[in-house]
Scaffold this motif. Structure first.
Motif, PDB file in Angstrom:
ATOM      1  N   ARG A   1       0.844  -1.204   0.000  1.00  0.00           N
ATOM      2  CA  ARG A   1       0.000   0.000   0.000  1.00  0.00           C
ATOM      3  C   ARG A   1       0.879   1.254   0.000  1.00  0.00           C
ATOM      4  NH1 ARG A   1      -4.097  -1.557   4.851  1.00  0.00           N
ATOM      5  NH2 ARG A   1      -2.137  -2.310   5.746  1.00  0.00           N
ATOM      6  N   GLU A   2       1.943   1.210  -0.771  1.00  0.00           N
ATOM      7  CA  GLU A   2       2.906   2.312  -0.796  1.00  0.00           C
ATOM      8  C   GLU A   2       2.253   3.604  -1.294  1.00  0.00           C
ATOM      9  OE1 GLU A   2       3.412  -0.677  -1.997  1.00  0.00           O
ATOM     10  OE2 GLU A   2       5.137  -1.505  -0.919  1.00  0.00           O
ATOM     11  N   LEU A   3       2.707   4.725  -0.748  1.00  0.00           N
ATOM     12  CA  LEU A   3       2.167   6.033  -1.119  1.00  0.00           C
ATOM     13  C   LEU A   3       3.010   6.647  -2.230  1.00  0.00           C
ATOM     14  CD1 LEU A   3       1.470   7.516   2.437  1.00  0.00           C
ATOM     15  CD2 LEU A   3      -0.079   6.201   0.977  1.00  0.00           C
ATOM     16  N   GLY A   4       2.357   7.426  -3.067  1.00  0.00           N
ATOM     17  CA  GLY A   4       3.074   8.104  -4.140  1.00  0.00           C
ATOM     18  C   GLY A   4       2.413   7.853  -5.485  1.00  0.00           C
ATOM     19  N   THR A   5       2.619   8.787  -6.393  1.00  0.00           N
ATOM     20  CA  THR A   5       2.075   8.678  -7.746  1.00  0.00           C
ATOM     21  C   THR A   5       3.222   8.470  -8.724  1.00  0.00           C
ATOM     22  OG1 THR A   5       0.469  10.352  -7.072  1.00  0.00           O
ATOM     23  CG2 THR A   5       0.457   9.703  -9.366  1.00  0.00           C
ATOM     24  N   GLY A   6       3.283   7.277  -9.299  1.00  0.00           N
ATOM     25  CA  GLY A   6       4.372   6.966 -10.213  1.00  0.00           C
ATOM     26  C   GLY A   6       5.599   6.475  -9.470  1.00  0.00           C
ATOM     27  N   MET A   7       6.062   7.262  -8.503  1.00  0.00           N
ATOM     28  CA  MET A   7       7.212   6.874  -7.689  1.00  0.00           C
ATOM     29  C   MET A   7       6.786   6.822  -6.226  1.00  0.00           C
ATOM     30  SD  MET A   7      10.348   9.063  -9.351  1.00  0.00           S
ATOM     31  CE  MET A   7      11.494   8.290  -8.228  1.00  0.00           C
ATOM     32  N   ILE A   8       7.420   5.922  -5.467  1.00  0.00           N
ATOM     33  CA  ILE A   8       7.102   5.785  -4.050  1.00  0.00           C
ATOM     34  C   ILE A   8       7.607   7.009  -3.293  1.00  0.00           C
ATOM     35  CG2 ILE A   8       7.526   4.436  -1.971  1.00  0.00           C
ATOM     36  CD1 ILE A   8       7.759   1.964  -3.716  1.00  0.00           C
ATOM     37  N   ASN A   9       6.723   7.594  -2.485  1.00  0.00           N
ATOM     38  CA  ASN A   9       7.071   8.780  -1.710  1.00  0.00           C
ATOM     39  C   ASN A   9       7.552   8.348  -0.324  1.00  0.00           C
ATOM     40  OD1 ASN A   9       7.161  11.221  -0.276  1.00  0.00           O
ATOM     41  ND2 ASN A   9       5.448  12.081  -1.440  1.00  0.00           N
ATOM     42  N   GLU A  10       8.841   8.087  -0.208  1.00  0.00           N
ATOM     43  CA  GLU A  10       9.415   7.603   1.048  1.00  0.00           C
ATOM     44  C   GLU A  10       9.259   8.619   2.179  1.00  0.00           C
ATOM     45  OE1 GLU A  10      10.713   4.783   1.888  1.00  0.00           O
ATOM     46  OE2 GLU A  10      10.958   3.731  -0.025  1.00  0.00           O
ATOM     47  N   GLU A  11       9.421   9.885   1.858  1.00  0.00           N
ATOM     48  CA  GLU A  11       9.323  10.930   2.886  1.00  0.00           C
ATOM     49  C   GLU A  11       7.923  10.993   3.481  1.00  0.00           C
ATOM     50  OE1 GLU A  11       9.968  15.769   3.365  1.00  0.00           O
ATOM     51  OE2 GLU A  11      10.592  14.746   1.523  1.00  0.00           O
ATOM     52  N   LEU A  12       6.884  10.902   2.633  1.00  0.00           N
ATOM     53  CA  LEU A  12       5.504  10.938   3.104  1.00  0.00           C
ATOM     54  C   LEU A  12       5.193   9.706   3.944  1.00  0.00           C
ATOM     55  CD1 LEU A  12       2.712  12.214   3.170  1.00  0.00           C
ATOM     56  CD2 LEU A  12       2.219  11.087   0.978  1.00  0.00           C
ATOM     57  N   MET A  13       5.666   8.544   3.519  1.00  0.00           N
ATOM     58  CA  MET A  13       5.411   7.323   4.274  1.00  0.00           C
ATOM     59  C   MET A  13       6.094   7.363   5.637  1.00  0.00           C
ATOM     60  SD  MET A  13       5.298   4.150   1.563  1.00  0.00           S
ATOM     61  CE  MET A  13       7.031   4.239   1.154  1.00  0.00           C
ATOM     62  N   GLU A  14       7.297   7.931   5.688  1.00  0.00           N
ATOM     63  CA  GLU A  14       7.989   8.045   6.971  1.00  0.00           C
ATOM     64  C   GLU A  14       7.236   8.990   7.900  1.00  0.00           C
ATOM     65  OE1 GLU A  14      12.345   9.458   8.712  1.00  0.00           O
ATOM     66  OE2 GLU A  14      12.188   8.611   6.690  1.00  0.00           O
ATOM     67  N   GLN A  15       6.751  10.093   7.361  1.00  0.00           N
ATOM     68  CA  GLN A  15       5.979  11.042   8.162  1.00  0.00           C
ATOM     69  C   GLN A  15       4.705  10.395   8.705  1.00  0.00           C
ATOM     70  OE1 GLN A  15       4.948  14.638   6.034  1.00  0.00           O
ATOM     71  NE2 GLN A  15       3.372  15.184   7.508  1.00  0.00           N
ATOM     72  N   ARG A  16       3.984   9.675   7.825  1.00  0.00           N
ATOM     73  CA  ARG A  16       2.749   8.998   8.256  1.00  0.00           C
ATOM     74  C   ARG A  16       3.053   7.923   9.305  1.00  0.00           C
ATOM     75  NH1 ARG A  16      -1.242   9.321   4.093  1.00  0.00           N
ATOM     76  NH2 ARG A  16      -1.381  11.537   3.520  1.00  0.00           N
ATOM     77  N   SER A  17       4.180   7.260   9.158  1.00  0.00           N
ATOM     78  CA  SER A  17       4.556   6.215  10.116  1.00  0.00           C
ATOM     79  C   SER A  17       4.740   6.793  11.513  1.00  0.00           C
ATOM     80  CB  SER A  17       5.855   5.524   9.663  1.00  0.00           C
ATOM     81  OG  SER A  17       5.674   4.868   8.430  1.00  0.00           O
ATOM     82  N   TRP A  18       5.471   7.920  11.590  1.00  0.00           N
ATOM     83  CA  TRP A  18       5.679   8.551  12.889  1.00  0.00           C
ATOM     84  C   TRP A  18       4.358   9.039  13.485  1.00  0.00           C
ATOM     85  CZ3 TRP A  18       9.305   7.470  15.876  1.00  0.00           C
ATOM     86  CH2 TRP A  18      10.629   7.327  15.459  1.00  0.00           C
ATOM     87  N   GLU A  19       3.488   9.607  12.648  1.00  0.00           N
ATOM     88  CA  GLU A  19       2.185  10.079  13.134  1.00  0.00           C
ATOM     89  C   GLU A  19       1.380   8.930  13.750  1.00  0.00           C
ATOM     90  OE1 GLU A  19       0.339  11.846   9.756  1.00  0.00           O
ATOM     91  OE2 GLU A  19       1.560  13.675   9.813  1.00  0.00           O
TER      92      GLU A  19
END
Length: 272
Positions: free
Chosen positions: A118-136
């Protein structure tokens, strides 16, 4: 107290249960795993599902998780009858299941495990957004994880359970099923997991806790549902029932031939 009799559901007059199952039965050939089982789960409560080995707990969980289909009976979710033909249907409905094996990838970090498939991102995986959501998400659970970029293999048993529970919340479920979450954990790690369960309740989720540990059950559960030989054998408010009463319902101590005969033929002493 009659152990096999069902008590009034908490706050049932004020609201409807999120999940309600009625007369669920399941057989495997000649073996009847479940017979007319009933269960209600309300928002913001922890329901402990207990029973001896072979009582039918795992079969019931797998029916709710979409692994097995019931032979007959009804499942109601938010007041509407539903069917759960697959694990995907269970997740889309709003039921998240954390099995005992956790199904984590030891070689991947926490972020990758949380968003695997369920990776986030359009076209490419958005690692920064996923890390932020993980901490939240981990902060909402008051989780004690040193870093979301650490490999899961380096985490303790309690921390691994934390990651598995956090992953189950990404789809915004209404019901979370935890299968033996404290099995093989030490005292400190068990306390950490029990705190997580309380956080889930505070978020308004309904939690089904499968456990053999009566201390854990009495510590966090609002109600206890007992299965014995594939049938309901008691529904109790945790605050109103003792450890001995729960064990008696699990083992069938209240329906053995001696106690049944005593109930049917009271002695002269009982009549006084």
């Amino acid at each position: 107290m009659t152990l096999a009799s069902e008590i009034d559901e908490p706050r049932a007059s004020a609201r409807e249960p999120v999940l309600s199952i009625r007369n669920i039965s399941k057989g495997f050939g000649a073996v009847r795993a479940l017979t007319d089982v009933e269960l209600d789960v309300y928002a913001g409560e922890v329901v402990a599902l207990v029973g001896d080995n072979g009582a039918g707990k795992s079969t019931l969980v797998k029916i709710l998780a979409g692994v097995h289909s019931a032979d007959h009976g009804t499942i109601t979710f938010n007041g509407s009858p539903v069917s759960i033909p697959s694990p995907t249907a269970s997740r889309e409905l709003g039921i998240a299941t954390v099995f005992q094996d956790l199904a984590l990838c030891d070689n991947l970090d926490v972020v990758a495990n949380l968003f695997l498939g369920r990776e986030l991102g359009t076209g490419m995986i958005n690692e920064e957004l996923m890390e932020q959501r993980s901490w939240e998400l981990l902060r909402q659970l008051s989780a004690k994880i040193p870093s979301v970029r650490i490999a899961v293999a380096s985490l303790s048993g309690g921390q691994r359970q934390t990651v598995a529970i956090a992953r189950s919340l990404i789809g915004e479920p209404q019901i979370v099923i935890l299968d033996e979450p404290t099995a093989a954990l030490g005292v400190a790690q068990t306390a950490e997991v029990l705190n997580l369960i309380e956080r889930l309740r505070e978020r308004g989720l309904g939690v089904i806790l499968i456990s053999h540990n009566m201390a854990d059950v009495q510590a966090v559960a609002d109600r206890v549902v007992v299965l014995r030989l594939g049938r309901n054998n008691g529904v109790f408010r945790t605050a109103d029932v003792s450890y001995e009463d729960i064990v008696a319902a699990i083992t069938g101590a209240t329906d053995n031939p001696v106690s049944s005969r005593s109930a049917a033929h009271p002695t002269e002493k009982d009549a006084l």
